[in-house]
Enzyme design. Sequence first.
Site, PDB file in Angstrom:
ATOM      1  N   ASP A   1      43.487  57.046  62.967  1.00 19.90           N
ATOM      2  CA  ASP A   1      42.562  57.514  63.987  1.00 19.90           C
ATOM      3  C   ASP A   1      43.064  57.150  65.384  1.00 19.90           C
ATOM      4  OD1 ASP A   1      39.831  58.510  64.676  1.00 19.90           O
ATOM      5  OD2 ASP A   1      39.583  56.483  65.456  1.00 19.90           O
TER       6      ASP A   1
ATOM      7  N   GLU B   1      46.280  61.437  63.908  1.00 21.35           N
ATOM      8  CA  GLU B   1      45.397  62.236  64.755  1.00 21.35           C
ATOM      9  C   GLU B   1      46.100  62.355  66.102  1.00 21.35           C
ATOM     10  OE1 GLU B   1      41.966  60.580  66.592  1.00 21.35           O
ATOM     11  OE2 GLU B   1      41.011  62.525  66.818  1.00 21.35           O
TER      12      GLU B   1
HETATM   13  C1  NOJ Z   1      38.592  60.331  66.434  1.00 18.45           C
HETATM   14  C2  NOJ Z   1      37.635  60.657  65.315  1.00 18.45           C
HETATM   15  O1  NOJ Z   1      38.070  61.821  64.668  1.00 18.45           O
HETATM   16  C3  NOJ Z   1      36.278  60.797  65.955  1.00 18.45           C
HETATM   17  O2  NOJ Z   1      35.339  61.333  65.073  1.00 18.45           O
HETATM   18  C4  NOJ Z   1      35.869  59.444  66.477  1.00 18.45           C
HETATM   19  O3  NOJ Z   1      34.635  59.559  67.157  1.00 18.45           O
HETATM   20  C5  NOJ Z   1      36.920  58.878  67.436  1.00 18.45           C
HETATM   21  N1  NOJ Z   1      38.260  59.040  66.975  1.00 18.45           N
HETATM   22  C6  NOJ Z   1      36.698  57.408  67.657  1.00 18.45           C
HETATM   23  O4  NOJ Z   1      37.055  56.692  66.516  1.00 18.45           O
END
Ligand code: NOJ
Length: 566
Positions: A233, A294
């Site tokens: 993430d 991500e």
């Molecule tokens: C990216 C995640 O996909 C999202 O849902 C989240 O709110 C943020 N990172 C913070 O962790």
Amino acid sequence: MRNKILIVMLLFFALLMSPVGAGAQSKADAVDGEGHQWWQHAVFYEIYPRSFADSNNDGVGDLKGITSKLDYLKDLGVDAIWITPCFPSPQVDFGYDVSDYENIDPMYGTLADFDNLVSGAENRDIRVILDFVVNHSSDQHKWFMDSKSSRTSEKRDWYVWRDGKGPGKPPNNWVSTFGGPAWTFDPSTHQYDYHFFYAQQPDLNWRNPAVKDAMFNVSRWWYKRGVAGFRLDAVDTLFEDPGLHDNPIAGSGKNAYGDPIEENKYNTKLPEVHGVLRGLRKVADESGAVLIGETWTKDVAELKQYYGEHSNELQMPMDLMLTKLKFSAPVFRDHIAGIDGAGGWPVYVISNHDIVRSYDRYGDGQHNDQIAKVMAALYLTLRGTPIMYYGEEIGMKTTPPTRKEDVKDPIGQRGWPKEKGRDGERTPMQWDGSENAGFSKATPWLPVPPAYKTHNVAAEAQQPDSVLEFYKKVLKLRHTSRALLDGSYTPLHESDQNVFSYLRSYKGEVVLVALNMSASPQKVNFELGKNGFSSAISLLATPKSAAQGDTLTLEPYGVFIGQLSH
Ligand code: NOJ
């Protein structure tokens, strides 16, 4: 004796000949004879556990619910599931605020339920990927509680604490991407802690080697439990400029939260991120695991960096730029050329739990089912690994709340009405036409969209021309065609404004994919004869799309996938 030797030899050959991914998940069969890794041949599927299947009827999905749907996933053609955070959490950001990295939130079940899920998945050759929230923990994590307790506490330096610039003045101008200042003052220790996201998600201090060790060990702990990898993430935000320079402000406008519009120059994408990714990769390699990123990037050059200079960072940085494209043949053609030519293994995504669903993002409101099929045919036949999002395969649409008081996602509460939050793309999976779409017997945590009556798994399984049946067919084709799995990518008719077409070729096996991305019928002459082919034999096509001689006829938003033969 001779018989025994014969049996051993036969077993040995049988092992050698067994297809990739069939059977065990051991490291030994992770690579095929040509050096492909298991994740290059796999189709991934993202599950938002709150919304997938509710086994105990409390309105929130859970792990047993996921386990009960493994046969569905297998039948669909899924090889790996990525479960978004299911760890203990106060759920401020629905699990992306982790208060214990090595457990399961009781709302989702227990570690034993998790083990059952992994073994049930293993029995079906499905791997399980977890979501590793590396940038921040919850403010309820024991690490942060200790860190906050005093300036001299053991874990003080595990988070980012700084003095303010004066009374009531934070250390600099950084704002949280979820609204408001990125610094929260702690009145008992008189310092500010930094959080790129909500105040309840304090950033870990990755410059502290103890944080690195602890987080690397968390990943080892899950690998030992049978996890095949992680989706990492928010990797962009791991480091901040130690000098804490103010971020530049773009103009005098304000964003949906009323904050100035900042360029995140000093708190995202710092080069130090790559050192951490190399470290996490080293640990992943000990277990033959995969790391998915991500990775929100501005261009292909930036995306390329995440593979690592020596392919020693992320195996699968997601091409999230794809989710920003307009539905148009030239736009997709240009983009894919860049990604395919970048030298890494592409990872395509068209929707996830943070963005408007692909069904209505690309859809024109009239031909959404057809357009959903075009998108499926596109990203499931490209060279690279696709990551699906639950519900995409049945054409689930985004259904945002219509009243502020119904909003669950805090960014929607804060940013309403400009920012409605992400509830719309997280609604319960639509399993059938019964109450609550078969997701739960209790009122679901988010309402089921009215469209569930027509778009649900049970109904679509009965309709040969449904979005679901189309997904199944493309996925089946993808798994059985070496050209689609490993073949090279060659764009065709590069100036065509309406039809996006390309070849996938592998050792003499050639597959043609032609996608009409326009609302009018199209005819394309591929001059097969001139190129040494005698015909295009249809492998999968929408009803009025067909090849005759050299010419392909495509209905509006038609799809044709065919095998070229000599
Ligand atoms: C990216 C995640 O996909 C999202 O849902 C989240 O709110 C943020 N990172 C913070 O962790």
